[in-house]
Design a protein around this motif. Structure first.
Motif, mmCIF file in Angstrom:
data_model
loop_
_atom_site.group_PDB
_atom_site.id
_atom_site.type_symbol
_atom_site.label_atom_id
_atom_site.label_comp_id
_atom_site.label_asym_id
_atom_site.label_seq_id
_atom_site.Cartn_x
_atom_site.Cartn_y
_atom_site.Cartn_z
ATOM 1 N N PRO A 1 11.698 0.481 6.240
ATOM 2 C CA PRO A 1 11.113 1.325 5.204
ATOM 3 C C PRO A 1 11.670 1.085 3.802
ATOM 4 C CG PRO A 1 12.646 2.583 6.555
ATOM 5 C CD PRO A 1 12.510 1.234 7.191
ATOM 6 N N ASP A 2 12.834 0.469 3.684
ATOM 7 C CA ASP A 2 13.416 0.232 2.363
ATOM 8 C C ASP A 2 12.980 -1.097 1.742
ATOM 9 O OD1 ASP A 2 14.751 2.650 2.442
ATOM 10 O OD2 ASP A 2 16.530 1.778 3.365
ATOM 11 N N ALA A 3 12.215 -1.889 2.502
ATOM 12 C CA ALA A 3 11.759 -3.174 1.966
ATOM 13 C C ALA A 3 10.811 -2.919 0.792
ATOM 14 C CB ALA A 3 11.053 -3.975 3.056
ATOM 15 N N ASP A 4 11.025 -3.634 -0.274
ATOM 16 C CA ASP A 4 10.237 -3.435 -1.475
ATOM 17 C C ASP A 4 9.938 -4.792 -2.083
ATOM 18 O OD1 ASP A 4 8.955 -2.169 -3.579
ATOM 19 O OD2 ASP A 4 10.789 -1.640 -4.624
ATOM 20 N N ALA A 5 8.700 -5.015 -2.429
ATOM 21 C CA ALA A 5 8.316 -6.256 -3.095
ATOM 22 C C ALA A 5 7.106 -5.976 -3.968
ATOM 23 C CB ALA A 5 7.987 -7.330 -2.067
ATOM 24 N N MET A 6 7.147 -6.494 -5.183
ATOM 25 C CA MET A 6 5.992 -6.425 -6.075
ATOM 26 C C MET A 6 5.944 -7.706 -6.892
ATOM 27 S SD MET A 6 5.375 -2.632 -7.653
ATOM 28 C CE MET A 6 7.004 -1.921 -7.829
ATOM 29 N N VAL A 7 4.732 -8.141 -7.187
ATOM 30 C CA VAL A 7 4.518 -9.267 -8.087
ATOM 31 C C VAL A 7 3.576 -8.790 -9.177
ATOM 32 C CG1 VAL A 7 3.585 -11.592 -8.346
ATOM 33 C CG2 VAL A 7 4.889 -10.997 -6.301
ATOM 34 N N ILE A 8 3.998 -8.973 -10.403
ATOM 35 C CA ILE A 8 3.203 -8.572 -11.551
ATOM 36 C C ILE A 8 2.830 -9.840 -12.295
ATOM 37 C CG2 ILE A 8 3.144 -7.227 -13.681
ATOM 38 C CD1 ILE A 8 5.653 -6.492 -10.923
ATOM 39 N N LYS B 1 0.840 -1.200 0.000
ATOM 40 C CA LYS B 1 0.000 0.000 0.000
ATOM 41 C C LYS B 1 0.878 1.255 0.000
ATOM 42 C CE LYS B 1 -4.035 2.023 2.078
ATOM 43 N NZ LYS B 1 -5.102 1.858 3.043
ATOM 44 N N GLY B 2 0.561 2.157 -0.929
ATOM 45 C CA GLY B 2 1.293 3.409 -1.019
ATOM 46 C C GLY B 2 2.580 3.335 -1.826
ATOM 47 N N ARG B 3 2.954 2.146 -2.304
ATOM 48 C CA ARG B 3 4.204 2.004 -3.059
ATOM 49 C C ARG B 3 4.150 2.771 -4.375
ATOM 50 N NH1 ARG B 3 8.005 2.505 -5.641
ATOM 51 N NH2 ARG B 3 9.760 1.103 -5.961
ATOM 52 N N LEU B 4 2.994 2.740 -5.023
ATOM 53 C CA LEU B 4 2.827 3.430 -6.305
ATOM 54 C C LEU B 4 1.863 4.599 -6.127
ATOM 55 C CD1 LEU B 4 2.424 0.301 -8.604
ATOM 56 C CD2 LEU B 4 4.472 1.730 -8.328
ATOM 57 N N SER B 5 2.292 5.763 -6.562
ATOM 58 C CA SER B 5 1.436 6.951 -6.495
ATOM 59 C C SER B 5 0.382 6.887 -7.604
ATOM 60 C CB SER B 5 2.285 8.213 -6.676
ATOM 61 O OG SER B 5 2.739 8.296 -8.026
ATOM 62 N N THR C 1 -3.402 -3.841 -7.256
ATOM 63 C CA THR C 1 -3.838 -4.375 -5.971
ATOM 64 C C THR C 1 -2.809 -3.981 -4.930
ATOM 65 O OG1 THR C 1 -4.851 -6.259 -7.095
ATOM 66 C CG2 THR C 1 -4.469 -6.471 -4.719
ATOM 67 N N GLU C 2 -3.272 -3.272 -3.907
ATOM 68 C CA GLU C 2 -2.368 -2.866 -2.827
ATOM 69 C C GLU C 2 -2.640 -3.714 -1.584
ATOM 70 O OE1 GLU C 2 -1.325 1.754 -3.514
ATOM 71 O OE2 GLU C 2 -3.166 1.361 -2.403
ATOM 72 N N ARG C 3 -1.581 -4.046 -0.905
ATOM 73 C CA ARG C 3 -1.689 -4.827 0.323
ATOM 74 C C ARG C 3 -0.979 -4.085 1.452
ATOM 75 N NH1 ARG C 3 -3.968 -8.968 -1.914
ATOM 76 N NH2 ARG C 3 -3.160 -10.115 -3.683
ATOM 77 N N GLU C 4 -1.540 -4.183 2.617
ATOM 78 C CA GLU C 4 -0.901 -3.599 3.797
ATOM 79 C C GLU C 4 0.461 -4.268 3.987
ATOM 80 O OE1 GLU C 4 -1.896 -1.085 5.604
ATOM 81 O OE2 GLU C 4 -3.866 -0.851 4.657
ATOM 82 N N PRO C 5 1.445 -3.536 4.517
ATOM 83 C CA PRO C 5 2.788 -4.114 4.699
ATOM 84 C C PRO C 5 2.811 -5.349 5.607
ATOM 85 C CG PRO C 5 2.880 -1.732 4.895
ATOM 86 C CD PRO C 5 1.423 -2.107 4.820
ATOM 87 N N ASP C 6 1.790 -5.522 6.428
ATOM 88 C CA ASP C 6 1.763 -6.733 7.250
ATOM 89 C C ASP C 6 1.029 -7.877 6.541
ATOM 90 O OD1 ASP C 6 -0.821 -5.749 7.462
ATOM 91 O OD2 ASP C 6 -0.956 -6.029 9.632
ATOM 92 N N MET C 7 0.699 -7.668 5.263
ATOM 93 C CA MET C 7 0.060 -8.710 4.463
ATOM 94 C C MET C 7 0.985 -9.195 3.331
ATOM 95 S SD MET C 7 -2.772 -9.160 5.974
ATOM 96 C CE MET C 7 -3.868 -10.046 4.888
ATOM 97 N N MET C 8 2.241 -8.734 3.360
ATOM 98 C CA MET C 8 3.246 -9.176 2.394
ATOM 99 C C MET C 8 4.535 -9.464 3.152
ATOM 100 S SD MET C 8 2.741 -6.451 -0.740
ATOM 101 C CE MET C 8 3.728 -7.360 -1.928
ATOM 102 N N ALA C 9 5.278 -10.434 2.665
ATOM 103 C CA ALA C 9 6.553 -10.778 3.299
ATOM 104 C C ALA C 9 7.605 -10.999 2.225
ATOM 105 C CB ALA C 9 6.410 -12.036 4.149
ATOM 106 N N ILE C 10 8.834 -10.741 2.586
ATOM 107 C CA ILE C 10 9.969 -11.051 1.719
ATOM 108 C C ILE C 10 11.092 -11.562 2.620
ATOM 109 C CG2 ILE C 10 10.866 -8.679 1.745
ATOM 110 C CD1 ILE C 10 11.728 -9.229 -1.211
#
Length: 158
Positions: A69-76, A10-14, A50-59
């Protein structure tokens, strides 16, 4: 028919980045699929964000919420109708998708934590407008190059 789903924190893409990606991701798949830039073919493409809360994604076994704050993950996920999807064409699509994401995010290169999946839906397994669709019915619309139309026919044994 093509559906591109971008799953991100959530919030990763403006909103502006999503506006840009709506077009660039469409074209990243459209050009290799039909053999050229064909604006008329864009109507057959959808991009879903589709945005997910940071506690709904893991890496790396850690929730993004805990990874900093620098953690970044996306699946396309790129989902396409059956057609001319040889390994080199799929590779071109994946590389174009990742480049479009990096460009929209203002990065010199794609993040290693961005993953693209590519799925081909078998002929006869895609429907709209109350019926089953076939890529074969689209080949004579004028959006496919002659070479690409022939490659699709060959791939599908038509």
């Amino acid at each position: 028919m093509t559906v591109i789903t971008v799953n991100s924190p959530k919030g990763r893409l403006s909103p502006e980045q999503r506006r840009t990606l709506a077009g660039t991701l469409t074209d990243a798949v459209l050009v290799p699929e039909v053999g050229r830039f064909a604006p008329a073919a864009r109507v057959g493409f959808q991009v879903h964000f589709t945005e997910r809360e940071p506690d709904m994604m893991a890496i790396g076994g850690r929730l993004l919420a805990d990874a900093g704050p620098d953690a970044d993950a996306m699946v396309i996920d790129v989902t396409v109708m059956d057609g001319d999807w040889r390994r080199d064409v799929r590779a071109e699509v994946i590389e174009r998708v990742l480049a479009a994401l990096a460009d929209a995010c203002g990065l010199p290169e794609p993040s290693p934590a961005w993953w693209v999946t590519f799925r081909v839906i078998d002929e006869g397994s895609w429907g709209s407008r109350g019926t089953v669709l076939s890529v074969l019915s689209l080949l004579d619309t004028g959006v496919f190059t002659e070479e690409k139309a022939e490659a699709v026919r060959t791939a599908l044994g038509a």
